[in-house]
Design a protein around this motif. Structure first.
Motif, short mmCIF file in Angstrom:
data_model
loop_
_atom_site.label_atom_id
_atom_site.label_comp_id
_atom_site.label_asym_id
_atom_site.label_seq_id
_atom_site.Cartn_x
_atom_site.Cartn_y
_atom_site.Cartn_z
N GLN A 169 -6.33 0.00 9.86
CA GLN A 169 -5.95 0.36 8.49
C GLN A 169 -7.20 0.74 7.71
O GLN A 169 -8.26 0.15 7.93
CB GLN A 169 -5.32 -0.84 7.77
CG GLN A 169 -3.84 -1.02 7.97
CD GLN A 169 -3.33 -2.27 7.26
OE1 GLN A 169 -3.95 -2.79 6.33
NE2 GLN A 169 -2.21 -2.78 7.72
N TYR A 225 -8.04 -2.31 -6.72
CA TYR A 225 -8.89 -2.04 -5.56
C TYR A 225 -8.82 -0.56 -5.21
O TYR A 225 -8.00 0.19 -5.76
CB TYR A 225 -8.45 -2.89 -4.35
CG TYR A 225 -6.97 -2.88 -4.05
CD1 TYR A 225 -6.42 -1.94 -3.20
CD2 TYR A 225 -6.12 -3.83 -4.62
CE1 TYR A 225 -5.05 -1.93 -2.93
CE2 TYR A 225 -4.76 -3.84 -4.36
CZ TYR A 225 -4.23 -2.87 -3.51
OH TYR A 225 -2.89 -2.86 -3.25
N VAL A 257 -9.84 -1.94 2.40
CA VAL A 257 -9.71 -2.06 0.94
C VAL A 257 -11.09 -2.44 0.39
O VAL A 257 -11.71 -3.38 0.86
CB VAL A 257 -8.67 -3.15 0.60
CG1 VAL A 257 -8.68 -3.44 -0.89
CG2 VAL A 257 -7.30 -2.73 1.06
N PHE A 285 0.83 -1.20 0.00
CA PHE A 285 0.00 0.00 0.00
C PHE A 285 0.87 1.26 0.00
O PHE A 285 1.97 1.24 0.56
CB PHE A 285 -0.89 0.04 1.25
CG PHE A 285 -1.90 -1.08 1.32
CD1 PHE A 285 -2.11 -1.93 0.24
CD2 PHE A 285 -2.65 -1.30 2.46
CE1 PHE A 285 -3.05 -2.95 0.31
CE2 PHE A 285 -3.58 -2.32 2.55
CZ PHE A 285 -3.78 -3.15 1.46
N LEU A 308 -8.40 2.18 -2.08
CA LEU A 308 -7.89 2.29 -0.72
C LEU A 308 -7.91 3.77 -0.34
O LEU A 308 -7.27 4.59 -1.00
CB LEU A 308 -6.45 1.75 -0.68
CG LEU A 308 -5.72 1.81 0.65
CD1 LEU A 308 -6.34 0.85 1.64
CD2 LEU A 308 -4.26 1.46 0.48
#
Length: 723
Positions: free
Chosen positions: A448, A504, A451, A253, A506
């Motif tokens: 976090q 994806y 996602v 990431f 994020l």
């Protein structure tokens, strides 16, 4: 001891996949023919793919067949028969029956399975060989006789069999080291690149606890693809008749996203308070019992939560109790109330019934803009695993679940299964492991940014089609592996390259990771990838079959067909071998003997562990992140109150001074445990930075840090603290 058994295990590890071959040796030392029953645990994700038996000089190889009475028929007609079947309640418990062993006769049975190795917080790959099968608690209203109920167990150390284990490890990356909770002989490298090695368990090991191996490779986080050739004898177009690819993806990431921790969320800590939680964490000296370790972990979690979130704690056993009627906002008041209740928490709620507390949680509406995060702590001794997993799957859209298996013998099917179904992460705490660092790693995952919108796109030549064997990827965490299995049908005349792209979103940013791979099959991998792919598909189909509740034909038939074709066991099939000797029809009852397995359900030693100064310091921190200048803080710093107050720079607020001192002590003396206190240190720094007093804070922070270093005898830099 009715008959002596010896257990020999050979491991072959290729990268992050292991093939485990076990051989059990029996001898009937009684005067009558025997049937030996051996109930034992296997990793929940394992694919059992071969089973054979040898009596005298004759070896018979078992075939996968639909479960039926062939075994019983063979025994009653005087033949020798062997049966290996998965428990109906849980896919990590197997029952092996060795039938009609004549007096004085020796027999050996061999069992092979393949399994993926789980990635640990420190990038080690974990392989657990479970020895311990704790009795599985069956809820009151379920009357069927479970396989777990047939377990004959003895205290650890009294099992009548010894274990020898040897492992061959090969990896595309150099092998750094191999560690274990049991004594190992030195690692022996087979080449100069250090990509192949052998290692053995030191001689004389009693198989009285789970054996855990941790493998460390250099550059573990490289994405890899393995294409395995089809089985020559299988029909093209079938799973075994086509190549299968295993993709191992490690998404990285962006750094700026990773530094932004969320301050939202509803955190539900669901803690096992059944009687077995009084057992020690391990058999060494000074071991805490499991419930004490859970109490310490809850202290750490409660101090690390961000201001602005909501939380609750639910204890369960035969019944369940919530600390608060519904989740409460995190504040000094609610944190203090919860900590007082944590102190009084005991393992006093009887058996292990997880289903009811989960139903209660799922009946509560989710809070707007507060994503629900479930932390489940249990020693995993339940009998209705599949029912629990089905409930979690049904509610998977509303929450993420982080699970922790505590102590030897926790059910891998339950712990890994709930995390997998609810897009979370599973951890196992065994041997001398401390619970706290593993739990804090999962809290880091929970904080976090999530996602979302994950998609996988395959790019292969037009003559080749891709059939996914794995369920869709629903969760990705920084530094964690995502595995995908797919069947490749058809052949390309020209292009031999393929690629897969994972996209994806994020923190509202689009992210893309790509991995290219060769379509040419790798060297001989012994059908390992096919079997793991088959196991993954079988498990998905079994869940589908349970959802249909047998109403719709199709899923069960597909499972049986796939299981027989791939030679991988399932809930509806078993390995059956019959040795057609010249036996006479059995007269009377065959003697049945259960081979004992070790268990750890013994209460913890009563010695009182020493109070840890780190935990004392943590318990003094306020919900906001600050510390107060008080006698208890001075005691942790091994100073008097006066010694702590005197060096405070004149213009600096007492609370700021106390908080800087606590940070200097953490960075000066407790760096080895940083994983445990990193979140509460971040909270403390944020609190200091938010103090807009009548003085310029920054010009005094340096002075505070310097004075703190002098007082405590440290050399911590201001930048290190993040100030």
């Amino acid at each position: 001891i009715l008959f002596f058994t010896k257990l020999k295990i050979c491991l072959s590890v290729q990268g992050h996949v292991a093939t485990v071959s076990s051989t059990l040796q029996y001898e009937n030392q009684e005067q009558s023919p025997l049937e030996a029953i051996f109930v034992f645990p296997l990793p929940g994700e394992a694919a059992v793919c071969r089973f054979s038996a040898k009596i005298g000089q004759t070896e018979v190889v078992a075939e996968v067949q639909e479960k039926q009475k062939q075994y019983d028929d063979a025994l009653s007609s005087g033949q020798q028969a062997f049966l290996l079947e998965e428990s109906d309640e849980s896919p990590d418990v197997f029952k092996l029956s060795v039938g009609s062993l004549p007096p004085g006769e020796k027999a050996s049975v061999s069992l092979d399975y393949v399994t993926e190795l789980a990635v640990q917080a420190d990038d080690g790959l974990r392989l657990c060989l479970p020895a311990v099968l704790n009795p599985r608690y069956q809820p009151q209203d379920e009357r069927s006789v479970s396989v777990g109920a047939q377990v004959s167990s003895v205290p650890a150390g009294s099992v009548p069999y010894s274990l020898s284990l040897s492992a061959h490890v090969s990896s595309p990356h150099p092998i750094s080291r191999v560690e274990s909770n049991c004594p190992l002989d030195p690692l022996n490298y087979l080449n100069t690149e250090k990509t192949q090695a052998t290692v053995s368990l030191a001689a004389g090991h009693q198989f009285d606890r789970d054996v855990e191996l941790l493998l460390y490779y250099q550059d573990t986080h490289q994405p890899t693809a393995i294409v395995e050739a089809a089985q020559a004898s299988a029909k093209p177009g079938s799973l075994m008749g086509d190549p299968v690819v295993m993709l191992s993806l490690y998404p990285e990431f962006p750094k700026d996203v990773m530094s932004s921790m969320t301050s939202h969320g509803e955190f539900l800590f669901v803690v096992d308070r059944s009687g077995s939680m009084e057992c020690p964490m391990h058999l060494g000296s000074g071991s805490l019992d499991r419930i004490s370790s859970a109490r310490e972990t809850l202290l750490l979690l409660l101090k690390s939560l961000p201001m602005g979130c909501y939380f609750n704690i639910i204890g369960f056993g035969s019944s369940y109790e919530s600390f608060f009627p519904k989740s409460v906002e995190y504040s000094q008041k609610t944190m203090d109330e919860a900590l007082q209740m944590v102190k009084e928490m005991r393992a006093d709620l009887g058996g292990t019934e997880i289903l009811q507390p989960l139903k209660h949680i799922y009946s509560q509406p989710c809070l707007p803009d507060q994503p629900r995060q479930l932390f489940l702590f249990t020693d995993g001794e339940v009998g209705n695993t599949k029912e629990v997993l089905d409930l979690v799957k049904t509610n998977a859209g509303s929450h993420r679940c982080f699970s922790f298996g505590i102590g030897e013998g926790a059910s891998t099917a339950l712990i890994s299964g709930v995390a997998k179904q609810a897009r979370g992460h599973a951890q196992f705490i065994t041997g001398q492991d401390r619970m706290q660092p593993k739990v804090m790693q999962s809290l880091r995952f929970a904080l976090q940014p999530a996602v979302v919108d994950i998609s996988v796109k395959w790019n292969v030549p037009k003559e080749v089609s891709v059939t996914l064997l794995s369920p869709p990827i629903r969760v990705i965490f920084q530094g964690q592996r995502a595995l995908l299995y797919a069947q490749l049908t058809g052949e390309s005349s020209g292009d031999t390259e393929g690629s897969v792209t994972v996209k994806y979103s994020l923190a509202k940013q689009p992210v893309e990771n790509q991995l290219s791979f060769s379509l040419k099959p790798a060297e001989d991998t012994g059908m390992t990838v096919h079997r793991l792919g088959a196991r993954t598909l079988i498990q998905s189909l079994e869940v589908e079959e349970r959802e249909q509740d047998g109403e719709k034909e199709g899923a069960k038939e597909k499972v049986i067909e796939l299981s027989v074709q791939s030679g991988v066991s399932s809930a509806f099939t078993a390995f059956i071998a019959v040795h057609k000797g010249d036996g006479e029809a059995l007269q009377g009852q065959l003697l049945r003997r259960h081979v004992p397995t070790p268990n750890f359900d013994s209460p913890a030693p009563t010695s009182k562990p020493v109070r840890d100064p780190l935990l004392q310091l943590i318990s003094l921190q306020k919900a906001s992140g600050s510390w107060v200048l008080e006698a208890a803080l001075a005691e942790v710093l091994v100073k008097t109150e006066e010694e702590v107050s005197k060096p405070k720079p004149a213009q600096v607020d007492q609370e700021v001074w106390a908080t800087v001192l606590a940070l200097v002590w953490l960075y000066g003396f407790k760096m080895e445990a940083q994983e445990e206190w990193q979140f509460l240190a971040m909270k403390a720094v944020s609190w200091i930075q938010a103090q807009k007093g009548s003085y310029s804070l920054h010009s005094y922070v340096s002075e505070c840090v310097q004075a703190g270093n002098t007082l405590l005898g440290c050399q911590v830099q201001k930048d290190t603290l993040g100030l």
